[in-house]
Design a protein around this motif. Structure first.
Motif, PDB file in Angstrom:
ATOM      1  N   ASP A 196      54.821 -24.789   0.511  1.00 30.73           N
ATOM      2  CA  ASP A 196      54.148 -23.648   0.243  1.00 30.73           C
ATOM      3  C   ASP A 196      54.909 -22.162   0.292  1.00 30.73           C
ATOM      4  OD1 ASP A 196      51.824 -25.344   0.380  1.00 30.73           O
ATOM      5  OD2 ASP A 196      51.525 -24.879   2.453  1.00 30.73           O
ATOM      6  N   ALA A 197      56.158 -22.311   1.057  1.00 31.59           N
ATOM      7  CA  ALA A 197      57.024 -21.124   1.026  1.00 31.59           C
ATOM      8  C   ALA A 197      57.644 -21.002  -0.247  1.00 31.59           C
ATOM      9  CB  ALA A 197      58.123 -21.391   2.042  1.00 31.59           C
ATOM     10  N   ASN A 252      44.532 -18.369   5.613  1.00 30.79           N
ATOM     11  CA  ASN A 252      43.569 -19.404   5.213  1.00 30.79           C
ATOM     12  C   ASN A 252      42.224 -19.202   5.608  1.00 30.79           C
ATOM     13  OD1 ASN A 252      46.384 -20.892   6.185  1.00 30.79           O
ATOM     14  ND2 ASN A 252      45.556 -21.870   4.303  1.00 30.79           N
ATOM     15  N   CYS A 284      48.133 -23.415  -1.136  1.00 32.39           N
ATOM     16  CA  CYS A 284      49.052 -23.805  -0.208  1.00 32.39           C
ATOM     17  C   CYS A 284      48.311 -25.042   0.467  1.00 32.39           C
ATOM     18  CB  CYS A 284      49.260 -22.754   0.791  1.00 32.39           C
ATOM     19  SG  CYS A 284      50.683 -21.304   0.171  1.00 32.39           S
ATOM     20  N   ARG A 319      48.751 -24.339   6.640  1.00 33.89           N
ATOM     21  CA  ARG A 319      48.466 -23.052   7.156  1.00 33.89           C
ATOM     22  C   ARG A 319      49.480 -22.253   6.630  1.00 33.89           C
ATOM     23  NH1 ARG A 319      46.656 -21.792  13.408  1.00 33.89           N
ATOM     24  NH2 ARG A 319      47.474 -19.443  13.566  1.00 33.89           N
ATOM     25  N   VAL A 320      48.932 -20.787   6.589  1.00 26.17           N
ATOM     26  CA  VAL A 320      49.830 -19.631   6.141  1.00 26.17           C
ATOM     27  C   VAL A 320      49.307 -18.492   7.047  1.00 26.17           C
ATOM     28  CG1 VAL A 320      50.560 -18.038   4.367  1.00 26.17           C
ATOM     29  CG2 VAL A 320      49.861 -20.646   3.748  1.00 26.17           C
ATOM     30  N   VAL A 323      47.949 -18.050  -1.747  1.00 26.24           N
ATOM     31  CA  VAL A 323      47.476 -18.590  -0.530  1.00 26.24           C
ATOM     32  C   VAL A 323      46.583 -19.781  -0.717  1.00 26.24           C
ATOM     33  CG1 VAL A 323      46.111 -18.170   1.742  1.00 26.24           C
ATOM     34  CG2 VAL A 323      47.826 -16.531   0.841  1.00 26.24           C
ATOM     35  N   PHE A 351      55.434 -18.884  -2.536  1.00 19.47           N
ATOM     36  CA  PHE A 351      55.624 -17.331  -2.184  1.00 19.47           C
ATOM     37  C   PHE A 351      56.794 -16.762  -2.810  1.00 19.47           C
ATOM     38  CE2 PHE A 351      52.105 -18.514   0.605  1.00 19.47           C
ATOM     39  CZ  PHE A 351      51.354 -17.324   0.353  1.00 19.47           C
ATOM     40  N   HIS A 379      54.773 -16.882   7.598  1.00 14.04           N
ATOM     41  CA  HIS A 379      55.043 -18.255   8.112  1.00 14.04           C
ATOM     42  C   HIS A 379      54.197 -19.096   7.372  1.00 14.04           C
ATOM     43  CE1 HIS A 379      57.332 -16.665  11.498  1.00 14.04           C
ATOM     44  NE2 HIS A 379      56.482 -15.737  11.539  1.00 14.04           N
ATOM     45  N   CYS A 380      54.739 -20.236   6.794  1.00 15.09           N
ATOM     46  CA  CYS A 380      54.299 -21.049   5.901  1.00 15.09           C
ATOM     47  C   CYS A 380      54.618 -22.654   6.921  1.00 15.09           C
ATOM     48  CB  CYS A 380      54.591 -21.521   4.696  1.00 15.09           C
ATOM     49  SG  CYS A 380      54.220 -19.967   3.468  1.00 15.09           S
ATOM     50  N   GLU A 381      53.328 -23.330   7.273  1.00 15.61           N
ATOM     51  CA  GLU A 381      53.509 -24.701   8.062  1.00 15.61           C
ATOM     52  C   GLU A 381      54.173 -25.462   7.054  1.00 15.61           C
ATOM     53  OE1 GLU A 381      50.122 -26.586  10.645  1.00 15.61           O
ATOM     54  OE2 GLU A 381      49.699 -26.814   8.534  1.00 15.61           O
ATOM     55  N   ASN A 382      53.987 -25.632   5.870  1.00 16.13           N
ATOM     56  CA  ASN A 382      54.511 -26.533   4.580  1.00 16.13           C
ATOM     57  C   ASN A 382      55.562 -25.964   4.087  1.00 16.13           C
ATOM     58  OD1 ASN A 382      54.919 -28.037   2.396  1.00 16.13           O
ATOM     59  ND2 ASN A 382      52.813 -28.832   2.564  1.00 16.13           N
TER      60      ASN A 382
END
Length: 78
Positions: free
Chosen positions: A67-68, A36, A19, A22-23, A16, A71, A61-64
């Motif tokens: 970032d996904a 975050n 990233c 936002r996560v 996290v 994970f 849920h990843c905003e970017n």
């Protein structure tokens, strides 16, 4: 993406921290927890460790989109 039981919170939260956006995790009841935030991390950890079986599977849920990918790599190594 769905994540199952988090076994190692330290390594999970290290992902996290990497990233850029936002996560969030969303519980089956619809509760949104922003990872975050240190306070929200504490709440998530406490809920999961309390044995709440509703939190065995969470929606991540990843905003970017990048970032996904972090994970996905984490879950494959786990």
């Amino acid at each position: 993406m769905k994540i199952n039981k988090i076994k190692d919170f330290d390594s999970f939260f290290k992902v996290v921290d990497k990233c850029k956006g936002r996560v969030d995790v969303v519980s089956p009841e619809g509760d949104n927890i922003v990872l975050n935030s240190q306070l929200c991390r504490f709440v998530l950890t406490a809920l999961v460790q309390s044995g709440d079986t509703l939190l065995d599977t969470l929606e991540l849920h990843c905003e970017n989109p990048d970032d996904a990918a972090l994970f996905i790599k984490y879950m494959m190594e786990e």
